[in-house]
Design an enzyme around this catalytic site. Structure first.
Site, PDB file in Angstrom:
ATOM      1  N   ASP A   1      37.385 -38.649 -21.653  1.00  0.00           N
ATOM      2  CA  ASP A   1      37.269 -38.563 -19.923  1.00  0.00           C
ATOM      3  C   ASP A   1      35.790 -38.616 -19.292  1.00  0.00           C
ATOM      4  OD1 ASP A   1      38.854 -38.294 -17.802  1.00  0.00           O
ATOM      5  OD2 ASP A   1      39.335 -36.269 -18.132  1.00  0.00           O
TER       6      ASP A   1
ATOM      7  N   VAL B   1      45.139 -33.395 -17.596  1.00  0.00           N
ATOM      8  CA  VAL B   1      45.370 -31.904 -17.147  1.00  0.00           C
ATOM      9  C   VAL B   1      44.276 -31.053 -17.838  1.00  0.00           C
ATOM     10  CG1 VAL B   1      46.981 -29.978 -17.445  1.00  0.00           C
ATOM     11  CG2 VAL B   1      47.999 -31.927 -17.102  1.00  0.00           C
TER      12      VAL B   1
END
Ligand code: 13P
EC number: 4.1.2.13
Length: 286
Positions: free
Chosen positions: A81, A237
């Site tokens: 990410d 998340v």
């Protein structure tokens, strides 16, 4: 490109009309919780690491995540990410083990963002790794990601989405009022019509959408469902479950044995992950 597990997981989510969680993991407990939650809910999941994890643990967390993904009884992929420099993207790709990498050049001006994204997407595809990119700029910040707090957020337009799809990206992370980390007192102010128009453009070309900034009490089940209805197929998340790790540490450190502390922190993260898998509609899909 050869078969890619991350792509298969998110393509299945698109076909089934649900989203899969990308769990931002900082430690082995987060990785264990992700797989346990996925197996308990019979849900796919994508384990995510920031570049920080590569620098801090010299690839060890990646290898742990890879092994956990390969051993799981449900589909699990491994994704990086917010990789924010060409150097870390090449290093992460060359390590082996990532199914996908987010080429986040959103801190550059648009022309440079596009030029670098194209070049790096090519580098990843040659190695069988899929790419996620961020046209526009999502506000807020996260632990383990370069602080770009002084830069202004830029909302994504359908035209920008088209331009980025022309670069060959596989997934697109739109900025439509979403924020990394904490939302202000008004809660999430999401521009659903904007998201719907981006979805109309991306779905035609088989590119799937990624929701960033899906944490906090104000990010309710209803908001998740609305985002999924408007095309989100992966939801990243971070805060929502990692705060459980630190809460258990704070409340129980020195009161229970270290092994118990770690097990309880893992279970507390798993509880939140399982709830979010149900909210995203991925539970029972594996
Ligand atoms: P949150 O910290 O708001 O959960 O955001 C996670 C995220 O978008 C990671 O890319």
């Amino acid at each position: 490109m050869p078969k890619n597990r991350a792509l298969e997981i998110i393509d299945a989510a698109a076909a089934g009309g649900y989203a899969v969680m990308g769990t931002c993991c900082y430690n082995i407990e987060g990785i264990i919780a992700s797989v346990r939650a996925a197996e308990a809910q019979r849900s796919p999941v994508i384990i995510q690491l920031f570049p920080w994890a590569i620098e801090y643990a010299d690839g060890l967390l990646l290898h742990a995540a890879r092994e956990a993904a390969d051993k799981a009884s449900v589909p699990v992929a491994v994704h990086m990410d917010h990789a924010q420099s060409p150097e870390i993207i090449r290093r992460a790709a060359d390590l082996g083990g990532f199914d996908g990498i987010m080429v986040d050049m959103s801190h550059y001006e648009k022309e440079d963002n596009m030029r670098l994204t194209k070049e790096l997407v090519g580098y990843l595809h040659e190695r069988g790794i899929i790419s996620e990119a961020e046209p526009g700029r999502i506000n807020g910040g996260e632990d383990g990601v370069m602080d770009t707090g002084e830069l202004e957020g830029i909302l994504t337009t359908p035209e920008q989405a088209e331009e980025f799809m022309d670069l060959g990206i596989d997934w697109l992370a739109p900025a439509f009022g979403n924020v990394h980390g904490k939302y202000g007192p008004k809660g999430p102010q999401l521009d659903y019509p904007r998201l719907a128009s981006i979805f109309a453009a991306t779905s035609k070309r088989g590119v799937n959408l990624v929701l960033h900034g899906a944490s906090g009490e104000a990010f309710t089940e209803e908001i998740y469902r609305e985002c999924v209805k408007n095309g989100m197929r992966k939801a990243n998340v971070n805060d929502a479950f990692n705060v459980e790790f630190t809460r258990v540490m704070r409340e129980k450190a020195d009161k229970v044995p270290l092994t118990t502390l770690l097990e309880e922190a893992t279970s507390a993260m798993q509880v939140v992950m399982e709830k979010l898998m149900r909210w995203m509609g991925s539970a029972g899909k594996a």
